[in-house]
Design a protein around this motif. Structure first.
Motif, PDB file in Angstrom:
ATOM      1  N   ALA A  49       0.891  -1.344  -0.060  1.00  0.00           N
ATOM      2  CA  ALA A  49      -0.173   0.072   0.012  1.00  0.00           C
ATOM      3  C   ALA A  49       0.783   1.374   0.002  1.00  0.00           C
ATOM      4  O   ALA A  49       1.854   1.306   0.756  1.00  0.00           O
ATOM      5  N   VAL A  61      -4.979   5.158   0.169  1.00  0.00           N
ATOM      6  CA  VAL A  61      -3.990   4.435  -0.486  1.00  0.00           C
ATOM      7  C   VAL A  61      -4.393   3.683  -1.594  1.00  0.00           C
ATOM      8  O   VAL A  61      -5.371   3.773  -1.969  1.00  0.00           O
ATOM      9  N   THR A  63      -3.300  -0.025  -3.524  1.00  0.00           N
ATOM     10  CA  THR A  63      -2.943  -1.381  -2.952  1.00  0.00           C
ATOM     11  C   THR A  63      -2.799  -2.167  -4.308  1.00  0.00           C
ATOM     12  O   THR A  63      -3.349  -2.057  -5.058  1.00  0.00           O
ATOM     13  N   ASN A 149      -8.139  -0.797  -4.339  1.00  0.00           N
ATOM     14  CA  ASN A 149      -8.567  -1.390  -3.064  1.00  0.00           C
ATOM     15  C   ASN A 149      -9.480  -2.535  -2.981  1.00  0.00           C
ATOM     16  O   ASN A 149      -9.163  -3.271  -2.032  1.00  0.00           O
ATOM     17  N   MET A 166      -6.616  -4.994   5.381  1.00  0.00           N
ATOM     18  CA  MET A 166      -6.292  -3.871   4.797  1.00  0.00           C
ATOM     19  C   MET A 166      -6.087  -2.762   5.668  1.00  0.00           C
ATOM     20  O   MET A 166      -6.676  -2.755   6.573  1.00  0.00           O
ATOM     21  N   ALA A 170      -7.515   2.249   2.919  1.00  0.00           N
ATOM     22  CA  ALA A 170      -7.989   1.396   1.542  1.00  0.00           C
ATOM     23  C   ALA A 170      -9.188   1.781   1.297  1.00  0.00           C
ATOM     24  O   ALA A 170     -10.169   0.645   1.391  1.00  0.00           O
ATOM     25  N   SER A 173     -12.205  -0.813  -0.411  1.00  0.00           N
ATOM     26  CA  SER A 173     -11.957  -2.396   0.154  1.00  0.00           C
ATOM     27  C   SER A 173     -13.183  -2.732   0.394  1.00  0.00           C
ATOM     28  O   SER A 173     -13.531  -3.930   0.338  1.00  0.00           O
TER      29      SER A 173
END
Length: 179
Positions: A49, A61, A63, A149, A166, A170, A173
């Motif tokens: 990340a 972020v 990833t 993410n 995670m 993120a 996600s």
């Protein structure tokens, strides 16, 4: 008028404090945190990340996933990016490299997960299978997802033995639960 002044101030502040205003010149150098394939002969799984580009990195972020089979000379990296969709390409990309830990346009990555050895050997075929089944390979939406993410999170849900956790930032996600 006063309520708009705060919004304008925040926008100016965020743009002025951006460390990377030009993605073309932002660092993509290796961070030096991935095991070198020439030195690490065992299988490797790494999730990374890094702060998103520019001011977005204050909140979110980006990833990605890297795998290296035992004795392989390179890693295979899987990641999802929105600009690929805007160019008529799939959001999900795959490439090989000896440096999967490159800076994300000026932002140094951190390891989210690292597995080396027999467990990685066992899980890599399942990760590759999950990548092939990723349901949003041609889609990208910043919020709520699917985005960069969503992809690693979805892989973690398909291969629960990864015990993937995670980062809080993120964003997107949670969209992986929509499958």
């Amino acid at each position: 008028m006063t309520k708009y002044l705060g919004v304008v101030f925040m926008a100016l502040l965020l743009s002025a404090c951006s460390t990377n205003d030009n993605w073309r010149t932002a660092s993509r150098e290796p961070a030096g945190i991935a095991p070198s394939p020439s030195e690490e002969k065992a299988a490797v799984i790494e999730f990374y990340a890094a702060d998103a580009f520019s001011w977005r990195g204050w909140f979110a972020v980006h990833t990605w996933v890297a795998i290296k089979e035992a004795n392989a000379a390179e890693y295979t990296v899987y990641e999802v990016t929105g600009w690929r969709v805007r160019r008529g390409l799939p959001a999900l990309s795959e490439y090989t490299t000896t440096t999967p830990d490159r800076y994300w346009f000026g932002a140094k990555p951190e390891k989210v997960l690292s597995i080396i050895g027999p467990k990685a050997d066992e899980l890599i075929p399942r990760i590759r299978d999950a990548v092939k089944r990723y349901p949003w390979a041609d889609e990208y939406t910043v919020f709520p997802g699917p985005n960069s993410n969503t992809f690693p999170t979805w892989i973690g849900l398909q291969v629960p033995e990864l015990n993937l956790d995670m980062p809080f930032s993120a964003i997107g996600s949670g969209y992986a639960d929509n499958d």
